[in-house]
Design a protein around this motif. Structure first.
Motif, PDB file in Angstrom:
ATOM      1  N   SER A 141     108.055  30.049 -80.583  1.00 41.62           N
ATOM      2  CA  SER A 141     109.130  29.200 -79.779  1.00 41.62           C
ATOM      3  C   SER A 141     110.945  30.164 -80.353  1.00 41.62           C
ATOM      4  O   SER A 141     110.587  31.325 -81.156  1.00 41.62           O
ATOM      5  N   ASP A 142     111.472  29.537 -80.202  1.00 44.00           N
ATOM      6  CA  ASP A 142     113.184  29.968 -81.255  1.00 44.00           C
ATOM      7  C   ASP A 142     113.138  29.766 -81.992  1.00 44.00           C
ATOM      8  O   ASP A 142     112.177  28.371 -83.149  1.00 44.00           O
ATOM      9  N   ILE A 143     113.359  30.415 -83.475  1.00 47.15           N
ATOM     10  CA  ILE A 143     112.545  30.116 -84.811  1.00 47.15           C
ATOM     11  C   ILE A 143     114.470  30.199 -85.779  1.00 47.15           C
ATOM     12  O   ILE A 143     115.052  30.950 -85.292  1.00 47.15           O
ATOM     13  N   ASP A 200     113.172  39.547 -71.950  1.00 42.61           N
ATOM     14  CA  ASP A 200     114.389  39.547 -72.659  1.00 42.61           C
ATOM     15  C   ASP A 200     115.061  37.350 -73.382  1.00 42.61           C
ATOM     16  O   ASP A 200     113.123  37.350 -73.333  1.00 42.61           O
ATOM     17  N   VAL A 201     115.785  37.603 -73.267  1.00 41.07           N
ATOM     18  CA  VAL A 201     115.624  35.999 -74.536  1.00 41.07           C
ATOM     19  C   VAL A 201     116.086  34.713 -73.541  1.00 41.07           C
ATOM     20  O   VAL A 201     115.983  34.123 -74.015  1.00 41.07           O
ATOM     21  N   THR A 202     115.585  34.878 -72.257  1.00 40.40           N
ATOM     22  CA  THR A 202     115.494  33.914 -70.965  1.00 40.40           C
ATOM     23  C   THR A 202     113.854  33.667 -70.455  1.00 40.40           C
ATOM     24  O   THR A 202     113.769  34.390 -70.024  1.00 40.40           O
ATOM     25  N   VAL A 206     108.315  38.481 -78.570  1.00 40.01           N
ATOM     26  CA  VAL A 206     109.352  37.542 -76.842  1.00 40.01           C
ATOM     27  C   VAL A 206     110.374  37.753 -77.883  1.00 40.01           C
ATOM     28  O   VAL A 206     110.407  37.427 -78.657  1.00 40.01           O
ATOM     29  N   HIS A 207     111.031  37.013 -76.085  1.00 41.28           N
ATOM     30  CA  HIS A 207     112.124  36.669 -76.457  1.00 41.28           C
ATOM     31  C   HIS A 207     113.832  37.057 -77.130  1.00 41.28           C
ATOM     32  O   HIS A 207     113.799  37.546 -78.018  1.00 41.28           O
ATOM     33  N   GLY A 208     113.358  39.332 -77.032  1.00 38.68           N
ATOM     34  CA  GLY A 208     114.107  39.413 -77.156  1.00 38.68           C
ATOM     35  C   GLY A 208     114.544  40.980 -76.036  1.00 38.68           C
ATOM     36  O   GLY A 208     114.094  40.896 -75.510  1.00 38.68           O
ATOM     37  N   LEU A 210     117.311  24.860 -72.342  1.00 38.79           N
ATOM     38  CA  LEU A 210     116.376  24.646 -70.900  1.00 38.79           C
ATOM     39  C   LEU A 210     116.184  26.382 -70.901  1.00 38.79           C
ATOM     40  O   LEU A 210     114.885  26.208 -69.751  1.00 38.79           O
ATOM     41  N   ASP A 211     116.268  27.101 -71.165  1.00 35.56           N
ATOM     42  CA  ASP A 211     115.261  28.226 -71.071  1.00 35.56           C
ATOM     43  C   ASP A 211     113.956  28.061 -71.636  1.00 35.56           C
ATOM     44  O   ASP A 211     113.561  29.415 -71.435  1.00 35.56           O
ATOM     45  N   HIS A 212     113.054  27.141 -72.440  1.00 37.08           N
ATOM     46  CA  HIS A 212     112.021  26.420 -72.167  1.00 37.08           C
ATOM     47  C   HIS A 212     111.603  25.765 -71.639  1.00 37.08           C
ATOM     48  O   HIS A 212     110.227  25.681 -71.803  1.00 37.08           O
ATOM     49  N   THR A 213     112.078  25.040 -70.637  1.00 36.08           N
ATOM     50  CA  THR A 213     111.808  23.859 -70.059  1.00 36.08           C
ATOM     51  C   THR A 213     112.805  23.367 -69.264  1.00 36.08           C
ATOM     52  O   THR A 213     111.691  22.555 -68.075  1.00 36.08           O
TER      53      THR A 213
HETATM   54 ZN   LIG Z   1     115.710  30.371 -76.133  1.00 36.74          ZN
END
Ligand SMILES: [Zn+2]
Ligand SMILES: [Zn+2]
Length: 481
Positions: A197-199, A23-25, A443-445, A78-81
């Motif tokens: 990462s998020d684009i 998912d996205v988180t 990923v991230h979806g 925060l969903d990346h750090t």
């Molecule tokens: Zn994200």
């Protein structure tokens, strides 16, 4: 031999250990290569269900933190750090690699996260009558910062050791955000991996960010995000359309003596909205209304923008920041006074999903009056567990529950979709089909987003006579290297 394998595999590979496989988180990917272990981000799992989130965020890591050599951080969200502090607490001795503009924001954002995690742990302990200790404390944030090493330049190959080198690529997702090209050298061979990462959008430019770059080099594996991969996310209204919509909405509401509330994330969205409103009204002598930024974290982020930006970006930001109409509210008491003040005004307050923060105090007042307007920008959540989603989609409901109190639901509500900081479906297809790579892993979806994007991207690649395979990440999938 098929290079996709199941989780028992112990050799060199890319291990999808984080929730961003689903998912996205909760972004986290582990790479093992030639006796080195590398993490691509380590994010918090964010959910409206705090017990669920607590369980995921405190679950045992699927790697040994003391064996990790490097953890790359590509942007601030925060969903990346958000689990960096836990990584350090559990024995990480390596280097956290981050660009300067990203590193600058880690302290306030993670301190705020530690504060929220502590209050959630207290809430859980009270509710379930057992001890839930916070996932990390404020002290852990300062401890973690000692492990951060800053690397800044674009298109420069940085060699970390004989095995691992990397290069940053531009990304319009948010201020300072990067894509990563990772170069790995083995005993006999070498390989490279691209991670987006998020684009950010390819076509809609926010202020203070770089244009998203499409990597021209060959990479064996490319891992790209798919937040807006669903077919229904094909096109967004243009930014010009949304900016004009915002101008008309502000003029209309202010003329009728109403107030405008823009729920917005403290980092990035608040500054983008503030700059847009500045550009619309700073030359208008008749515009005598306050534009209020109300949240301690949002104000801290605005202060940091002044420290991080340079050149033309800094010049513009200074004009916005020092505009006479802008008022920054740090303290809760000033916030309560602002809510009571009945003059027409514009308020930007966090959080964007209205899950917590001072935006809830404003909503309890502003929703009651049909002269007022709530303006959402970007994503409002996927279901009715998000207050932002309920306000946006349940206009026919006479009341909306906030903090268990029914509030009359009378204010106008509009939504500006182009303010999202993610590339949309078509842009993701365009981006992915331009890449020169053996495999693209999504990923991230959500499952649907990945499926739709996989189909359309595979078609676009075939049209260009490329043999690249597109795969959807699954939890605990391993791609052998
Ligand atoms: Zn994200
Ligand atoms: Zn992000």
């Amino acid at each position: 031999m098929n290079s996709i394998t199941k989780k028992k595999f112990k050799g060199d590979g890319i291990f999808f250990v984080g929730n961003n496989a689903l998912d996205v988180t909760g972004s986290c990917i582990l790479i093992k290569y030639n006796n080195k272990q590398i993490l691509l981000e380590i994010g918090l799992y964010q959910s409206n269900n705090i017990l669920d989130a607590y369980k995921v965020n405190s679950a045992k890591f699927k790697f040994n933190p003391s064996e990790i050599d490097y953890c790359f951080i590509l942007h601030q969200h925060l969903d990346h750090t958000g689990l960096l502090c836990r990584l350090i607490k559990e024995g990480f001795k390596g280097k956290i690699i981050s660009p300067h503009e990203v590193a600058m924001f880690l302290e306030p954002m993670l301190l705020n996260s530690a504060y929220i995690l502590s209050s959630e742990a207290r809430m859980l302990s009270k509710r379930y009558k057992r001890e839930y200790s916070p996932i990390y404390y404020e002290d852990d944030v300062y401890w973690m910062l000692d492990y951060v090493y800053e690397y800044d330049e674009y298109n420069t190959i940085y060699k970390l050791d004989d095995v691992v080198s990397f290069k940053w690529l531009k990304n319009s997702h948010c201020i300072g955000s990067r894509q990563l090209q990772l170069f790995l050298r083995g005993e006999k061979d070498k390989t490279s991996i691209l991670y987006t990462s998020d684009i950010g959008s390819l076509n809609t430019k926010n202020h203070y960010v770089e244009n998203t770059e499409i990597c021209k080099d060959f990479n064996r594996i490319s891992i790209i995000e798919s937040t807006y991969g669903e077919k229904t996310r094909k096109s967004k209204k243009s930014r010009e359309f949304d900016v004009e919509h915002l101008r008309v909405a502000i003029n209309t509401v202010i003329k009728r003596g109403g107030k405008i509330l823009l729920p917005a994330f403290s980092f990035s969205r608040t500054q983008e909205l503030l700059t847009t409103i500045y550009e619309l009204f700073h030359n208008d002598k008749s515009f005598i209304y306050d534009v209020v930024v109300d949240s301690k974290l949002s104000c801290d982020m605005c202060d940091l923008y002044g420290e991080v930006l340079t050149g033309e970006n800094l010049k513009l930001w200074n004009k916005v920041y020092n505009w006479d109409n802008v008022k920054f509210i740090y303290d809760k008491s000033d916030s309560l006074a602002c809510i009571k003040d009945n003059r027409p005004k514009i308020v930007i307050s966090s959080s964007g999903f209205c899950t917590n923060g001072r935006v809830l105090d404003y909503l309890q007042e502003y929703l009651k009056d049909s002269k007022n307007m709530i303006i959402f920008s970007g994503y409002v959540g996927s279901d009715s567990s998000y207050l932002s989603y309920r306000i946006k989609n349940f206009k026919s409901n006479k009341t909306i529950n906030i903090n268990k109190k029914p509030i009359p639901n009378k204010a106008d509500c509009i939504s500006l979709s182009s303010f999202s900081s993610h590339a949309n479906h078509d842009e993701l297809v365009e981006f992915g089909s331009e890449l020169n790579t053996e495999k693209i892993i999504l990923v991230h979806g959500s499952e649907q987003a990945k499926k739709d994007l996989q189909q359309d991207l595979q078609k676009a690649l075939s049209k260009k006579n490329k043999t690249t395979r597109v795969l959807c990440a699954t939890k605990d999938m391993v791609v052998r290297l």
